[in-house]
Design a protein around this motif. Structure first.
Motif, PDB file in Angstrom:
ATOM      1  N   ALA A   1      11.926   1.026  -9.288  1.00 58.77           N
ATOM      2  CA  ALA A   1      10.561   0.548  -9.541  1.00 58.77           C
ATOM      3  C   ALA A   1       9.685   0.768  -8.307  1.00 58.77           C
ATOM      4  N   SER A   2      10.283   0.650  -7.135  1.00 57.15           N
ATOM      5  CA  SER A   2       9.540   0.894  -5.893  1.00 57.15           C
ATOM      6  C   SER A   2       9.234   2.375  -5.752  1.00 57.15           C
ATOM      7  N   LEU A   3      10.256   3.199  -5.920  1.00 54.66           N
ATOM      8  CA  LEU A   3      10.123   4.654  -5.751  1.00 54.66           C
ATOM      9  C   LEU A   3       9.093   5.212  -6.726  1.00 54.66           C
ATOM     10  N   LYS A   4       9.033   4.640  -7.911  1.00 52.60           N
ATOM     11  CA  LYS A   4       8.099   5.106  -8.928  1.00 52.60           C
ATOM     12  C   LYS A   4       6.828   4.258  -8.969  1.00 52.60           C
ATOM     13  N   GLY A   5       6.609   3.471  -7.912  1.00 46.53           N
ATOM     14  CA  GLY A   5       5.383   2.679  -7.819  1.00 46.53           C
ATOM     15  C   GLY A   5       4.161   3.585  -7.775  1.00 46.53           C
ATOM     16  N   GLN A   6       3.040   3.075  -8.264  1.00 48.37           N
ATOM     17  CA  GLN A   6       1.826   3.885  -8.341  1.00 48.37           C
ATOM     18  C   GLN A   6       0.640   3.107  -7.777  1.00 48.37           C
ATOM     19  N   PRO A   7      -0.233   3.798  -7.034  1.00 45.66           N
ATOM     20  CA  PRO A   7      -1.448   3.116  -6.552  1.00 45.66           C
ATOM     21  C   PRO A   7      -2.371   2.825  -7.731  1.00 45.66           C
ATOM     22  N   GLN A   8      -2.986   1.679  -7.681  1.00 47.35           N
ATOM     23  CA  GLN A   8      -3.964   1.312  -8.695  1.00 47.35           C
ATOM     24  C   GLN A   8      -5.366   1.576  -8.139  1.00 47.35           C
ATOM     25  N   THR A   9      -6.392   1.289  -8.913  1.00 52.10           N
ATOM     26  CA  THR A   9      -7.736   1.679  -8.446  1.00 52.10           C
ATOM     27  C   THR A   9      -8.119   1.011  -7.138  1.00 52.10           C
ATOM     28  N   SER A  10      -7.594  -0.151  -6.881  1.00 53.81           N
ATOM     29  CA  SER A  10      -7.934  -0.838  -5.638  1.00 53.81           C
ATOM     30  C   SER A  10      -7.138  -0.295  -4.456  1.00 53.81           C
ATOM     31  N   GLY A  11      -6.186   0.581  -4.706  1.00 54.56           N
ATOM     32  CA  GLY A  11      -5.327   1.074  -3.630  1.00 54.56           C
ATOM     33  C   GLY A  11      -4.021   0.319  -3.546  1.00 54.56           C
ATOM     34  N   THR A  12      -3.957  -0.825  -4.202  1.00 48.11           N
ATOM     35  CA  THR A  12      -2.710  -1.600  -4.232  1.00 48.11           C
ATOM     36  C   THR A  12      -1.650  -0.842  -5.020  1.00 48.11           C
TER      37      THR A  12
ATOM     38  N   HIS B   1       0.810  -1.229   0.000  1.00 45.47           N
ATOM     39  CA  HIS B   1       0.000   0.000   0.000  1.00 45.47           C
ATOM     40  C   HIS B   1       0.835   1.267   0.000  1.00 45.47           C
ATOM     41  N   SER B   2       2.079   1.154  -0.385  1.00 42.54           N
ATOM     42  CA  SER B   2       2.931   2.359  -0.484  1.00 42.54           C
ATOM     43  C   SER B   2       4.200   2.002  -1.244  1.00 42.54           C
ATOM     44  N   CYS B   3       4.892   3.043  -1.679  1.00 43.98           N
ATOM     45  CA  CYS B   3       6.198   2.820  -2.294  1.00 43.98           C
ATOM     46  C   CYS B   3       7.138   2.159  -1.297  1.00 43.98           C
ATOM     47  N   ASP B   4       6.991   2.556  -0.044  1.00 50.18           N
ATOM     48  CA  ASP B   4       7.846   1.986   0.994  1.00 50.18           C
ATOM     49  C   ASP B   4       7.606   0.476   1.123  1.00 50.18           C
ATOM     50  N   ASP B   5       6.361   0.047   1.020  1.00 47.78           N
ATOM     51  CA  ASP B   5       6.061  -1.393   1.032  1.00 47.78           C
ATOM     52  C   ASP B   5       6.815  -2.101  -0.093  1.00 47.78           C
ATOM     53  N   LEU B   6       6.803  -1.487  -1.265  1.00 53.21           N
ATOM     54  CA  LEU B   6       7.470  -2.112  -2.417  1.00 53.21           C
ATOM     55  C   LEU B   6       8.976  -2.190  -2.164  1.00 53.21           C
TER      56      LEU B   6
END
Lengths: 477, 477, 477, 477
Positions: free
Chosen positions: C341-352, C76-81
């Motif tokens: 890839a983590s830093l540039k991660g993006q939330p999707q419609t589900s919030g994931t 649920h966040s870039c930090d998670d990734l």
């Protein structure tokens, strides 16, 4: 065989159809952008006269038994092929590109394919060609090979182009000859060649028959315009590296505006079935030539790299030797292919020897996909001065000269002037318009890497390897 | 020339000093890990009998004029060198590694260096060697080349090692011969060779004189112990790929525990000045051999890659052809070096022909630094089944067999059994202990990439290239 | 969160549908080829218990707020990734491949796509999935991702195959669920996973609707058969390298013979428009995971390379440092992509949160096309002993042991036993069946280089670069 | 913040110490070789005014709280680092090289090292530097970083050189300041920078203390001479590619002839222990910048490659997409390192954030050793016209124009003028003096590949990897 002076005189006797920078060049043989190209070709007249490497630079004509310039010879043995590739390396070590190879590569290819054509179609080409070769040898001529059409939209075949002239084609057949129209690109040495030898650029289909065309014509024939471009430094200085200021080839976009070609000079006209085969056969000869010239360029780059390392005081460093060894490996992988292609050369039906297609292609492919990395190694050993060295005017000026001489010093026992010359060489060889020509010619000269890959894939005996694998796997094929 | 059966009989007549997995092997010629190695060598007795490629696999002895196995021949022309490298490629296409090259590479190197030694030091080695070669040819023997010492701390020279035995050395000189102690590593084929031909592993200094040692000795001489390791699959199955289950070489760590060598078998003893030269000369011959065997391995990998692509239904894909072409380029760059090294071979003072050092090294270097990438390409085209294919027991089982046969199908017109065999081959060639041997032998066989790089750098005429660059730069040297 | 023992107990409670070597395995959790796989997964239960790197190996459930194993977490966040990719590197440094990533990568992908599906088609998948995730988190489960179909003829789409079962498909829809048939290949960890999470393997068309299928099912559900293959050394010895004898993953070919799946476990059934998107989304998550695991493998290879250089006495050599630096560069290029890839991660419609597709693909692509070269570097520094080292039985035997201990010594201050262990490690890591698995998984795990290249090409904003070039060229677009 | 016009006015107010081609340049801000450099820097004044990407191109001063140009900012967070690298990519997409990065990279490095210096040696540097930074921010200045000494014999340390001035050194210490002599090379942007920020070029020993020197000085201070060299095309044409005719940086060899520097501008003078650390810290910041600019150059090359493929009609070919994907991979591997270096940035004792050294170096190393290959790919897709295209004068001439327009056509729906412009761009970017600068700057800017390799090797935690390998091997360390 002509002397260098006779070659120059013969150029002066030609009509002037050479353009550069928007202007017709009155005396092409004196133009500062063209002279460096002429200087190169003149060397091929000089060495035979001076008996430098005579066994390499001359040959015995199979037609007349006379001693001829090897650049007019039709190869009749593996040894001929080997000598061609070794001669090429020697000449190109001095000049970067000797230019005269292409004409004779074209004649050899024609000597293979016209023989097939006569057998297949009853054409009269092979006899005509032999007459032409005799004339070519007797007059010690320089031939340009005009092969690459401008091609327009490359996803379309010749006959499909919006403008039918985007590939050179026959527009009229007369009793005495044909009339052709179109343009050929990248015609190295054309403004100082005697003859243009025109070949088809690709395989054709029946609809493309008008484009299946090969002939020879004087470079100053009516209707021919040469739009040229040189790679020499625009100004010449005392310290300019001779290799690029004295020697630099010229390329022409050659326009054929309804040019008449007499039948005795026509070697293919409509035999579309052989167009691709002729293109490929020329490419094989020319890629074989590259197995001589590209190692020569590496010889120069390697020498420059070793020299500049010395002028920087780093020649003993491990990584420097590592990089020099990498250049050695590259040079010899390519040249090995040239030797192997010669050793595995095969006589064709006309008696002409053809180098092994796979080795010739592998050598050119490897050369063309490693040259930029060689430039990188050279620049790596040289350092930033390659592009930041003050100009010669600064270096020679009364005000700045002493300070520049002081601050551009390398190891104390080496001449600063020579160090500066060395950096000018590295700049010319790797970071200039001249270097750009070297790189692009490395990739595309004799055909692109994709063309070579395809030629290798198509010609390679993959089935026998699959059979090996089946046997190794225990599969009953 | 011996028949395969006579070869097997000769092995059975030898004393048993072969160990494997902690146990002395009673009948080495029947051990499942050793038989695949013997099968390979037996092929070199079979082809001459069956007259397969007779011009390649046999030669005429320069000593006796008799027809001999080429694996016992001293090269006396460029053509001999070319035939060796082409013979090697043919044999290795079937077997991966033919193994018998190293013995004759060692004898050729000795025929060069002993001749120099006699001229420099008045030693009697060359005559002795000729006698030995006659015996070797007459009995059609297999020689292992025992070169690499175990070396202990590689930053130290032989005489500096904590344990003086970490390089093989002479411990006693007697009227009738010498006594040696030490160990040699990576001795391919030793358990089924007749003779060990021992060479020094590196250059030496005066303090290392006791280590400057070359001799021949029967592989079962008293004091010799062979600790062996095979690369064959541990179990043989119906579907195992023949190439690795039928053919797989064996390596030995060979211990010399105070072994007596009669003088007539000693070819260097103390002439430390020539130790490095002998090592390098052997390496040149052996790297030349690699220019035959490594392309053969690429032939196999390429065949397997083309085959598995077909069994996957992807053989028409562009990237597949691109990758196959890459394998073709690699195979022929290496083989071109073998041909070029042959063509540029030179007679040495003894009359023996030596391949060109630079080309032999460039070829092996390129082969050794590209093999892993070839494995990658093969695995890329094959896919994950290479390592996830269920075992043959699963495939043959009554319960699972039908389902596996159903789900392991490829294109419908191809046999599932054959597809499975093909994946087994890819597994054996690229993802197994056997593959590990291929890869490590590719890197280190005949010397490491660093050794090759050094040999190239040292032998290359760099000065002439610097001179070219000076001329191109306008520097008066 | 489960303890390691609870994990083992849970495996013992499962039905036995595991086959290996033609036999049903009675007690899979004790089989010597399967235990090394279980050991790996058990580590993911051990670290959270021991609070090793707690911030990395655990997370807070977004559904329940409870502390859960990160291998059951929806990001649920870039930090998670970032934490996922860093956790993966730490676990894989110990084990080579942690295996548990794929299950959670699959659930994250489903959490993105089911949400889209519900929006596009009104399906009820997202809610079902959240229920399933809660169950998965609460029971701290291991999920295998069963994605790759066996695929038959890869030039054909699913519905075009000769046998319709060559891609897994729905054969019956019932009120309470669906029945599926087919097989999935390369199912890592399946014999010791609780759940199989089944995903489509490629994009589909309308005709393939029956193949557009995603669901979760217990790995021991009726109709499922796991045909397995391990990569562990077949025998375990005192000196075997723990990394491969203690830790080695197991792959399964998983057969679904009319398996019933209740609707509450079905997450895609017929929505062919999203099949490719789901496959690609899973691949993005999984390639992101590879940006953690592949650097870990390089960490191991690099450590082994540095160590073996030391045991050979060459660790100070320039070329050795050069090669180690090359491994460092490779490791960090790949890991940098994971971080980017983590830093540039993006939330999707589900919030994931979804990692950046381009960076995830670039990282995996680079890793997969460089691993073989890393193996080469390791073998280069190690030398031939990697494949010629006598067996442990020889080394331990009373007769040979003393001599082998003498001759396998390296630098005097280092233990010979440890030197031998080090070579065993290099052998296991680079020249064994285990190494074969590493290599093939490096190329194909998470998708092949061609798949990655295509994903990059398709997703990259090439148009904006063309616009840059137009502007730079002065072209008005 | 200054407007572009204010920047130009400030240049016009400076004294004239700029030389080019042997002559002092009267009005440097109007010289055709210098204007393209000024145009670039002016863009960094324009974007903040026009609020383009305001969050990237401006920042909040940690000293004054005011909004400042980010090129005058001291980074105080990972986010600052990330914004710097992203800003750099955006600016360089337009200009190739934005030039202004180096000054702020130097100030950031000084803000780290002066703080250490004060702590170690009780020096007053950090406070002085903060005052200088306030002045720099308030006046929105452009700083050149003058780092690389001319170095003479690179195998010798500064104090060992034949001429002590071959590294810049202090020749006198006065109460009010110091006097320095020597020269700095490769000083990008110096003729249109306000300030020179001088740093030591390498690590020093006690004997080199006079060379451990850092200070800031107006670029037109007495005793400073700038000998310059531009990379812009010598003539400007309508169709010249704007990227090189409008934008091209200028390099200076900067001579310091007994230049006085007041103490308040001196930031290191004799603290040789920190000289290497300062050089390395600047290099880390600057290599981090390269992770922004090199991907931008790849963006341009990639755009040009895609465009020229379209103008050739080959954009659908598989190999074209393959090559474009290769360029995408290269761009993003480098940029990923920039992002990772930002994300893993760490605050130093002064509070300044430093990017991760390993990632910054890995990124620059990869960029610098792949750029030539990118040029090769671009030329590969473009074809020979890159170097054989007739000149613009030919194209515009009344006589030749129509024929050239006819024969230079590509796909019929595309403008011939634009096609020609596209080839001019490819020529400028890959086969010109400008391209030479790009290539050499790619290799050597921010330090050579060897320097980067060494930095990586030295900083990398290799011991932890060896420990991993020991554990994996079962070795008790």
């Amino acid at each position: 065989m002509k002397t260098p002076q006779q070659y120059l005189d013969s150029l002066a006797a030609m009509k002037h159809n050479v353009w550069m920078h928007g202007q017709k060049v009155d005396r092409p043989w004196e133009h500062p952008q063209i002279v460096p190209g002429i200087n190169i070709v003149a060397l091929t007249y000089e060495w035979p006269q001076k008996a430098q490497h005579p066994e390499l630079v001359t040959a015995t004509s199979h037609l007349t038994g006379e001693t001829i310039n090897r650049f007019t010879h039709i190869h009749h043995s593996c040894d001929d092929l080997q000598k061609k590739v070794e001669m090429t390396r020697l000449y190109c070590r001095e000049t970067g590109c000797i230019q005269r190879c292409m004409g004779i590569d074209a004649l050899n290819a024609l000597s293979v394919i016209t023989h097939h054509s006569d057998a297949m179609f009853g054409t009269p080409y092979y006899g005509r060609l032999l007459d032409y070769i005799k004339y070519f040898q007797a007059n010690d001529l320089v031939g340009n090979a005009a092969m690459t059409d401008v091609k327009g939209d490359r996803s379309l075949r010749p006959h499909e182009q919006a403008d039918p002239d985007l590939y050179l084609h026959v527009v009229e057949k007369r009793p005495d000859g044909i009339v052709v129209r179109g343009a050929k690109a990248h015609n190295t040495a054309a403004p100082y060649a005697h003859e243009l030898i025109v070949l088809p650029t690709r395989d054709m289909r029946a609809e493309d028959a008008d484009y299946a065309l090969a002939f020879a014509i004087p470079a100053d024939a009516p209707g021919i315009t040469l739009v040229c471009r040189g790679a020499a430094p625009s100004t010449r200085h005392e310290m300019a590296a001779p290799v690029s200021s004295r020697y630099a080839s010229v390329e022409s976009l050659t326009i054929f505006d309804n040019v008449f070609v007499p039948w005795e000079r026509v070697f293919m006209c409509g035999e579309w079935q052989l167009a691709g085969y002729l293109a490929e056969t020329f490419a094989t000869y020319h890629r074989h030539s590259y197995c001589g010239c590209k190692p020569a360029i590496t010889d120069l780059l390697m020498g420059a790299a070793a020299l500049v390392a010395e002028y920087n005081g780093i020649d003993k460093a491990h990584h420097v030797r590592h990089k020099l060894a990498e250049l050695m490996v590259t040079a010899e992988l390519v040249h090995a292919c040239g030797l192997a292609a010669s050793l595995k050369g095969q006589p064709q039906t006309s008696g002409t020897f053809l180098p092994d297609l796979v080795y010739a292609n592998v050598g050119k492919f490897y050369a063309g996909t490693n040259l930029h990395h060689e430039m990188e190694l050279l620049q790596d050993l040289a350092g930033g001065l390659v592009v930041t060295l003050p100009s010669e005017e600064d270096y020679r000026s009364a005000e700045l000269g002493p300070a520049l001489k002081k601050y551009l010093a390398g190891p104390a026992h080496l001449s600063v002037d020579d160090r500066v010359r060395c950096f000018r060489l590295v700049e010319d060889m790797s970071a200039s318009k001249f270097a750009g020509l070297l790189m692009v010619a490395g990739v595309h000269g004799g055909g692109s890497p994709e063309a070579e890959r395809l030629a290798i894939y198509r010609s390679y005996d993959l089935e026998s390897r699959k059979e090996l694998a089946r046997r190794a796997a225990g599969i009953d094929a």
